[in-house]
Design a protein around this motif. Structure first.
Motif, PDB file in Angstrom:
ATOM      1  N   PHE A   1      37.983  39.509  22.999  1.00 48.15           N
ATOM      2  CA  PHE A   1      36.999  38.441  23.325  1.00 48.15           C
ATOM      3  C   PHE A   1      35.631  39.144  23.025  1.00 48.15           C
ATOM      4  CE2 PHE A   1      40.635  37.225  25.790  1.00 48.15           C
ATOM      5  CZ  PHE A   1      40.355  35.777  25.984  1.00 48.15           C
ATOM      6  N   ALA A   2      34.430  38.279  22.812  1.00 47.35           N
ATOM      7  CA  ALA A   2      33.398  38.722  22.373  1.00 47.35           C
ATOM      8  C   ALA A   2      32.419  39.713  23.106  1.00 47.35           C
ATOM      9  CB  ALA A   2      32.363  37.464  22.237  1.00 47.35           C
ATOM     10  N   CYS A   3      32.886  39.719  24.333  1.00 52.76           N
ATOM     11  CA  CYS A   3      32.376  40.928  25.412  1.00 52.76           C
ATOM     12  C   CYS A   3      33.293  40.949  26.662  1.00 52.76           C
ATOM     13  CB  CYS A   3      30.885  40.609  25.758  1.00 52.76           C
ATOM     14  SG  CYS A   3      30.782  39.374  27.235  1.00 52.76           S
ATOM     15  N   GLY A   4      33.029  42.143  27.148  1.00 56.68           N
ATOM     16  CA  GLY A   4      33.795  42.488  28.543  1.00 56.68           C
ATOM     17  C   GLY A   4      35.114  43.135  28.157  1.00 56.68           C
ATOM     18  N   GLU A   5      35.880  43.622  28.899  1.00 53.12           N
ATOM     19  CA  GLU A   5      37.008  44.447  28.872  1.00 53.12           C
ATOM     20  C   GLU A   5      38.239  43.693  28.672  1.00 53.12           C
ATOM     21  OE1 GLU A   5      37.012  47.658  28.983  1.00 53.12           O
ATOM     22  OE2 GLU A   5      34.979  47.869  29.771  1.00 53.12           O
ATOM     23  N   GLU A   6      38.963  44.244  27.772  1.00 56.94           N
ATOM     24  CA  GLU A   6      40.249  43.363  27.270  1.00 56.94           C
ATOM     25  C   GLU A   6      41.527  43.469  28.392  1.00 56.94           C
ATOM     26  OE1 GLU A   6      40.524  41.613  24.472  1.00 56.94           O
ATOM     27  OE2 GLU A   6      38.481  42.084  24.124  1.00 56.94           O
ATOM     28  N   ASP A   7      41.484  44.359  29.369  1.00 52.91           N
ATOM     29  CA  ASP A   7      42.607  44.722  30.230  1.00 52.91           C
ATOM     30  C   ASP A   7      42.458  44.185  31.271  1.00 52.91           C
ATOM     31  OD1 ASP A   7      40.670  46.300  30.739  1.00 52.91           O
ATOM     32  OD2 ASP A   7      41.575  47.951  31.419  1.00 52.91           O
ATOM     33  N   CYS A   8      42.206  42.715  31.399  1.00 53.95           N
ATOM     34  CA  CYS A   8      42.246  41.746  32.488  1.00 53.95           C
ATOM     35  C   CYS A   8      42.529  40.323  32.186  1.00 53.95           C
ATOM     36  CB  CYS A   8      40.619  41.911  33.141  1.00 53.95           C
ATOM     37  SG  CYS A   8      39.338  41.484  32.190  1.00 53.95           S
ATOM     38  N   MET A   9      42.765  39.794  33.332  1.00 49.97           N
ATOM     39  CA  MET A   9      42.994  38.156  32.949  1.00 49.97           C
ATOM     40  C   MET A   9      41.957  37.339  32.447  1.00 49.97           C
ATOM     41  SD  MET A   9      45.674  37.331  36.124  1.00 49.97           S
ATOM     42  CE  MET A   9      44.456  37.692  37.355  1.00 49.97           C
ATOM     43  N   LYS A  10      42.257  36.356  31.702  1.00 46.55           N
ATOM     44  CA  LYS A  10      41.109  35.676  31.240  1.00 46.55           C
ATOM     45  C   LYS A  10      41.455  34.027  31.130  1.00 46.55           C
ATOM     46  CE  LYS A  10      39.121  39.220  28.979  1.00 46.55           C
ATOM     47  NZ  LYS A  10      37.706  39.709  29.235  1.00 46.55           N
ATOM     48  N   GLY A  11      40.251  33.335  31.473  1.00 44.56           N
ATOM     49  CA  GLY A  11      40.187  31.901  31.763  1.00 44.56           C
ATOM     50  C   GLY A  11      40.759  31.111  30.437  1.00 44.56           C
ATOM     51  N   LEU A  12      40.656  31.746  29.450  1.00 49.34           N
ATOM     52  CA  LEU A  12      41.239  31.086  28.211  1.00 49.34           C
ATOM     53  C   LEU A  12      42.731  31.154  28.039  1.00 49.34           C
ATOM     54  CD1 LEU A  12      40.518  29.873  25.420  1.00 49.34           C
ATOM     55  CD2 LEU A  12      40.675  31.994  24.229  1.00 49.34           C
ATOM     56  N   ALA A  13      43.231  32.232  28.529  1.00 53.60           N
ATOM     57  CA  ALA A  13      44.753  32.200  28.540  1.00 53.60           C
ATOM     58  C   ALA A  13      45.149  31.053  29.362  1.00 53.60           C
ATOM     59  CB  ALA A  13      45.218  33.508  29.234  1.00 53.60           C
ATOM     60  N   GLY A  14      44.545  30.965  30.658  1.00 52.65           N
ATOM     61  CA  GLY A  14      45.201  29.658  31.449  1.00 52.65           C
ATOM     62  C   GLY A  14      44.963  28.482  30.843  1.00 52.65           C
ATOM     63  N   TYR A  15      43.440  28.168  30.215  1.00 52.50           N
ATOM     64  CA  TYR A  15      43.323  26.928  29.469  1.00 52.50           C
ATOM     65  C   TYR A  15      44.299  26.765  28.424  1.00 52.50           C
ATOM     66  CZ  TYR A  15      40.401  23.819  26.569  1.00 52.50           C
ATOM     67  OH  TYR A  15      40.108  22.734  26.018  1.00 52.50           O
ATOM     68  N   PHE A  16      44.893  27.690  27.583  1.00 52.27           N
ATOM     69  CA  PHE A  16      45.974  27.432  26.647  1.00 52.27           C
ATOM     70  C   PHE A  16      47.327  27.185  27.204  1.00 52.27           C
ATOM     71  CE2 PHE A  16      43.917  30.719  23.049  1.00 52.27           C
ATOM     72  CZ  PHE A  16      43.044  29.601  22.725  1.00 52.27           C
ATOM     73  N   LEU A  17      47.632  27.518  28.432  1.00 49.51           N
ATOM     74  CA  LEU A  17      48.736  27.261  28.883  1.00 49.51           C
ATOM     75  C   LEU A  17      48.902  26.086  29.892  1.00 49.51           C
ATOM     76  CD1 LEU A  17      49.928  30.657  30.717  1.00 49.51           C
ATOM     77  CD2 LEU A  17      50.944  29.367  28.984  1.00 49.51           C
ATOM     78  N   THR A  18      47.854  25.228  30.121  1.00 46.20           N
ATOM     79  CA  THR A  18      47.883  24.131  30.848  1.00 46.20           C
ATOM     80  C   THR A  18      48.840  23.192  29.956  1.00 46.20           C
ATOM     81  OG1 THR A  18      45.815  23.397  29.932  1.00 46.20           O
ATOM     82  CG2 THR A  18      45.731  24.288  31.906  1.00 46.20           C
ATOM     83  N   TRP A  19      48.601  22.828  28.710  1.00 47.31           N
ATOM     84  CA  TRP A  19      49.431  21.581  28.349  1.00 47.31           C
ATOM     85  C   TRP A  19      50.876  22.143  28.342  1.00 47.31           C
ATOM     86  CZ3 TRP A  19      50.138  16.850  26.998  1.00 47.31           C
ATOM     87  CH2 TRP A  19      50.836  16.713  26.000  1.00 47.31           C
ATOM     88  N   PRO A  20      51.183  23.477  27.661  1.00 45.22           N
ATOM     89  CA  PRO A  20      52.715  23.748  27.797  1.00 45.22           C
ATOM     90  C   PRO A  20      53.400  23.634  29.088  1.00 45.22           C
ATOM     91  CG  PRO A  20      51.334  25.168  26.497  1.00 45.22           C
ATOM     92  CD  PRO A  20      50.416  24.523  27.099  1.00 45.22           C
ATOM     93  N   LEU A  21      52.599  24.233  29.951  1.00 43.17           N
ATOM     94  CA  LEU A  21      53.527  24.131  31.425  1.00 43.17           C
ATOM     95  C   LEU A  21      53.428  22.681  31.925  1.00 43.17           C
ATOM     96  CD1 LEU A  21      51.494  26.803  33.359  1.00 43.17           C
ATOM     97  CD2 LEU A  21      53.986  27.026  32.493  1.00 43.17           C
TER      98      LEU A  21
END
Length: 583
Positions: free
Chosen positions: A465-485
């Motif tokens: 991600f462009a900024c912030g820490e990598e070792d935490c949950m991200k909104g984009l991960a949930g956004y990617f999952l909505t359609w498959p789920l």
């Protein structure tokens, strides 16, 4: 003012006494029982973003009194350095801090709108670290630096950022919802004005603004309720029209190519969801427009799937039962089988860099509560990075759609014989059961299961991600999952336990990651392909309804049970539950 994690929301008295507060308002019961005066509760925004100035000063004074052999290194830059970072970003056109530093430099007294910009970039802007993959909205940062602050892309960015942060925190001191909606209206107005101009309409910033407006629809519940579940589709169609008018010249610049690929991705999802034929053909979308070869082959397959599904829907609507049309349906079955095999070959021939590995196994769900479970019983897969995991799931959901098309065609050919007795149905059932298992095994990775287990993490450093820490949950991960789920939730071949777990994950994405769109999807009760087959049987009636997935999702009739639910099933077929749409 820094983000200090999830705080206690108890009253000040209970926090001082270090006891659990029941948070009853206006006076908690713990204070009432002990006959103490309850001092009340802090504002939620103040709880999450706490001013640590005085505490930091006390720690600094305490540290300075301690003898030390060497001067300690400061964890944060001095105030002038922070001001310099803020100035450099402002001069470049971006809001608040520079995007590289926004997630790690706590600027005291930062305005909520600046915090929102940092939060959004740290949760939704994925940038590639190597040339072997690509990001998500990585074109946004250069555009924000180049465009004026009142441009459509800045307005749309502000709307998304404020809405995203507002979905994660609550505050009586700052009206996130009203401010986000106000920026959205301004962005719409500025975008419409730019589109009317033949020169401005071809600007990269305008196209990026349209894509952000579509993202806003899926991040803010108020717009989803007022404008419809699939309101983002109108923005996607607008983006497609802009891409067509911009011509092939847009592919000559890096930003133009990235925007083109972003529109193509949104177009694929929208056509798969609506059963509409893709605008233009496969070659128009893929020729000279591939940034990552592996992902390009995936999108080629997805466009083929969308074309086949749209053609089958058209045939189901208009075709009469004649020998010629029966042969046409048999030809469609062969086409579906060919494309499905291409999907299997794509996954089999991936380079080693793209391979996932199984790193865990869950035997049971605690307390039997599938909606609250983090992992569904079975394997847990770890992927090289988030973008690659999303590409895998695009192919998998395409295979689920192909299986539904296969069964629909077989049902049309064999009618009035029960379609579940056909070999095509048996093939589709096996394929879907395996595909559903694969998607479910990828969900814990998306939602940060591996972040709590550093011993199994595999860092490829392909994208971040462009900024912030990598070792935490991200909104984009949930956004990617909505359609498959959602696709799993609506499958005939999913078990009740799998549906309950997917529903719980969608609610988690909505409530914890702030992607409100997922909460709306969790409430949809459909069964595919049984409900589509039912609609296909109504095609001979006047004004018959088509097999449009969007219409099924929005229709009250989509909540009714399948007419074939009471027929006996064979052991393999018992994996599905086509008649329990209300379960």
């Amino acid at each position: 003012m820094v983000y200090c994690g999830k705080p206690s929301r108890g009253c000040q008295m209970c926090r001082t006494r270090r006891i659990k507060c029941d948070e009853t308002k206006p006076t908690c019961k713990q204070c009432a029982k002990s006959r103490r005066q309850c001092p009340g509760y802090k504002d939620e925004f103040d709880l999450v973003f706490r001013n640590e100035t005085q505490a930091t000063e006390r720690r600094a004074q305490k540290a300075s009194r301690k003898p030390s052999a060497s001067k300690p290194h400061s964890s944060y830059p001095t105030a002038p350095a922070a001001d310099t970072a803020r100035r450099s970003s402002t001069e470049g056109g971006g809001p608040g801090l520079s995007f590289e530093q926004a997630g790690i430099i706590p600027v005291l007294g930062q305005h909520p709108e600046e915090l929102a910009a940092c939060h959004f970039v740290a949760n939704f802007v994925l940038v590639p670290r190597q040339g072997s993959t690509r990001g998500f909205m990585d074109y946004l940062i250069p555009l924000l630096k180049q465009q004026p602050v009142d441009s459509p892309v800045h307005r749309a960015f502000n709307a998304c950022a404020i809405a995203s942060l507002g979905n994660r925190v609550a505050s009586e001191a700052f009206d996130f919802e009203g401010k986000a909606l106000g920026e959205y209206v301004k962005a719409l107005s500025a975008t419409h004005a730019a589109i009317k101009d033949p020169v401005l309409s071809k600007d990269d910033g305008v196209l990026a603004a349209v894509l952000l407006l579509g993202l806003f629809e899926s991040s803010k519940s108020i717009t989803a309720k007022q404008m419809g579940l699939f309101a983002w589709g109108s923005h996607t169609e607008g983006a497609v029209q802009l891409v067509k008018s911009r011509g092939r010249e847009q592919l000559r610049t890096k930003t133009g190519l990235l925007l083109f690929i972003a529109v193509r991705t949104q177009m694929i999802i929208q056509t798969l969801a609506s059963s509409k034929a893709p605008t233009m053909g496969v070659e128009w979308w893929l020729t000279d427009a591939v940034h990552v070869e592996v992902a390009g082959r995936c999108q080629r397959l997805c466009i083929k799937v969308a074309e086949i599904r749209a053609e089958v829907t058209r045939l189901m609507t208009a075709a009469q039962r004649t020998p010629e049309n029966v042969e046409l349906m048999l030809d469609m079955i062969r086409r579906v089988q060919t494309v499905d095999q291409e999907c299997v070959n794509w996954m089999s021939n991936l380079p080693d860099l793209w391979r996932f590995k199984t790193v865990g196994w869950e035997d049971h769900v605690p307390n039997g509560d599938y909606e609250k479970a983090e992992v569904f019983p079975g394997r847990v897969d770890l992927y090289p990075d988030l973008y690659m995991a999303s590409v895998y799931n695009m192919v998998r959901t395409s295979r689920l759609i192909l299986a539904s098309v296969l069964v629909r065609c077989a049902a049309w050919v064999c009618a009035p014989v029960d379609y579940r007795t056909t070999p095509e149905y048996a093939t589709a059932a096996r394929s879907c059961v395996d595909t559903i298992t694969d998607i479910i095994a990828s969900v814990p990775f998306h939602l940060g299961w591996h972040l709590k287990r550093p011993e199994i993490q595999q860092k490829h450093d392909l994208s971040g991600f462009a900024c912030g820490e990598e070792d935490c949950m991200k909104g984009l991960a949930g956004y990617f999952l909505t359609w498959p789920l959602m696709c799993i939730n609506g499958q005939d071949y999913a078990t009740d336990a799998q549906r309950a777990w997917c529903t719980g994950r969608l609610k988690y994405i909505a409530n914890e990651l702030g992607v409100r769109y997922a909460g709306l999807l969790s409430g949809i009760k459909i069964r595919i392909p049984s409900m589509l087959i039912r609609r296909d049987g109504m095609m001979a009636q006047p004004n018959g309804m088509s097999g449009d997935f969007v219409k099924l999702a929005s229709s009250r009739k989509s909540r009714s049970a399948s007419p074939t639910a009471n027929k006996p099933l064979q052991p393999l077929q018992q994996k599905e539950s086509p008649g329990d749409a209300e379960s």
